[in-house]
Scaffold this motif. Structure first.
Motif, PDB file in Angstrom:
ATOM      1  N   GLY A 139       0.803  -1.291  -0.111  1.00  0.00           N
ATOM      2  CA  GLY A 139      -0.002   0.077   0.128  1.00  0.00           C
ATOM      3  C   GLY A 139       0.972   1.319  -0.063  1.00  0.00           C
ATOM      4  N   GLU A 141      -4.372   0.269   1.891  1.00  0.00           N
ATOM      5  CA  GLU A 141      -3.904  -0.966   1.326  1.00  0.00           C
ATOM      6  C   GLU A 141      -4.433  -1.429   0.168  1.00  0.00           C
ATOM      7  OE1 GLU A 141      -3.433  -3.780   5.096  1.00  0.00           O
ATOM      8  OE2 GLU A 141      -5.384  -2.773   5.220  1.00  0.00           O
ATOM      9  N   THR A 142      -3.369  -2.308  -0.440  1.00  0.00           N
ATOM     10  CA  THR A 142      -3.649  -2.582  -1.957  1.00  0.00           C
ATOM     11  C   THR A 142      -4.671  -3.752  -1.674  1.00  0.00           C
ATOM     12  OG1 THR A 142      -1.119  -2.325  -2.425  1.00  0.00           O
ATOM     13  CG2 THR A 142      -2.576  -3.988  -3.802  1.00  0.00           C
TER      14      THR A 142
END
Length: 313
Positions: free
Chosen positions: A247, A275-276
């Motif tokens: 992220g 966050e990814t």
């Protein structure tokens, strides 16, 4: 030895100045032949053992051991890692006479594999006498604790403090945040920056805070973190290209003035970690979604402009 006496000695050692640990305990054992207090570990080969197995992470341990030499670095350690020096010998002097009593160094247990959830480390403070008091250098006292990275920076602050006057405890870099109302919070952090020496934080602070996943800096299970947050000290703010595995930190709120009686003393910005892939974390036995934030503080005037105090929550 009665348990009450053991607890009393341990409590004294936990809060004792370096001079007391050397003069009242190590010197008396080596020079006077006093016995090591009962219930403490004696002659433990800590340098070849895994501290995660040998010690209690919630309790400080004191051991008297044969010292680790420079040559030990090639042979000591265990399957999971080894001890490495992060703070070399510091002179411990008598406050009354100025005479050198001994030395202190700080070591950190470095794991061979570092998971992303890397937050706390085993740290050892090793105390030894001068050669004229213990020419064999056959024993040292080691204080072993499981600390957060912010607490390690706090410890190194005292270790590397070089002025003749020792700093007061409340003048050192705090490991946890300050909890009161928001206005007192904001003023506290600005005053902390103002009262510190120099234009930069010490070289061992975490300058890459915006390039790290929050789990590399904090422990969601830590109750103090849940209440107060963790203080991270940086000599630079977020750069446009800063990101990390999992992220990046996004600016949510631009500079907000922090005012005191005599005007604006600093500014506060708010960042959120994006966050990814949104993960859930265990807290109090339940999986919950966590939103990570950084409250970043700096002064208003063009002084100490490279100092930023970040509070992760």
């Amino acid at each position: 030895m009665e348990v009450s006496a053991y607890d009393r000695i341990k409590a004294e050692l936990l809060n004792a100045e370096d001079e007391v640990i050397i003069s009242r305990y190590l010197k008396r054992m080596i020079v006077n032949g006093d016995s090591w207090p009962a219930n403490f570990i004696e002659d433990a080969n800590v340098f070849n053992k895994n501290p995660y197995v040998e010690f209690d992470s919630d309790s400080t341990s004191f051991v008297i051991v044969k010292p680790r030499t420079e040559a030990c670095g090639k042979t000591d350690g265990c399957e999971s890692g080894c001890w490495r020096i992060i703070g070399r010998d510091k002179l411990i002097k008598s406050k009354a006479t100025g005479k050198i009593l001994g030395f202190k160094k700080i070591l950190k247990f470095c794991k061979k594999t570092k998971p992303r959830e890397y937050k706390r480390s085993w740290v050892m403070e090793e105390y030894r006498l001068t050669n004229n008091l213990n020419w064999k250098q056959d024993h040292v006292i080691c204080k072993i604790r499981f600390l957060f990275e912010a607490e390690i920076s706090f410890l190194l602050t005292k270790h590397f403090y070089t002025t003749s006057k020792s700093p007061l405890r409340n003048e050192l870099l705090p490991a946890y945040g300050f909890y009161s109302n928001e206005q007192e919070n904001d003023e506290f952090y600005c005053v902390k920056i103002m009262s510190s020496e120099g234009n930069d934080w010490p070289s061992y602070v975490t300058n890459n805070v915006y390039c790290l996943h929050p789990l590399e800096l904090v422990d969601p299970q830590d109750e103090k973190f849940q209440r107060f947050g963790i203080c991270i000290f940086a000599n630079k703010t977020k750069a446009i290209r800063d990101k990390c595995d999992g992220g990046y930190w996004k600016l949510l709120r631009h500079d907000r003035p922090i005012k005191a009686e005599f005007g604006t003393i600093g500014y506060k910005r708010l960042f959120e970690f994006c966050e990814t892939e949104k993960e859930e974390y265990a807290r109090n036995g339940k999986d919950v979604k966590v939103t990570w934030t950084i409250e970043e503080y700096r002064l208003s005037k063009n002084v100490k402009r490279n100092r930023f105090l970040c509070v992760i929550r």
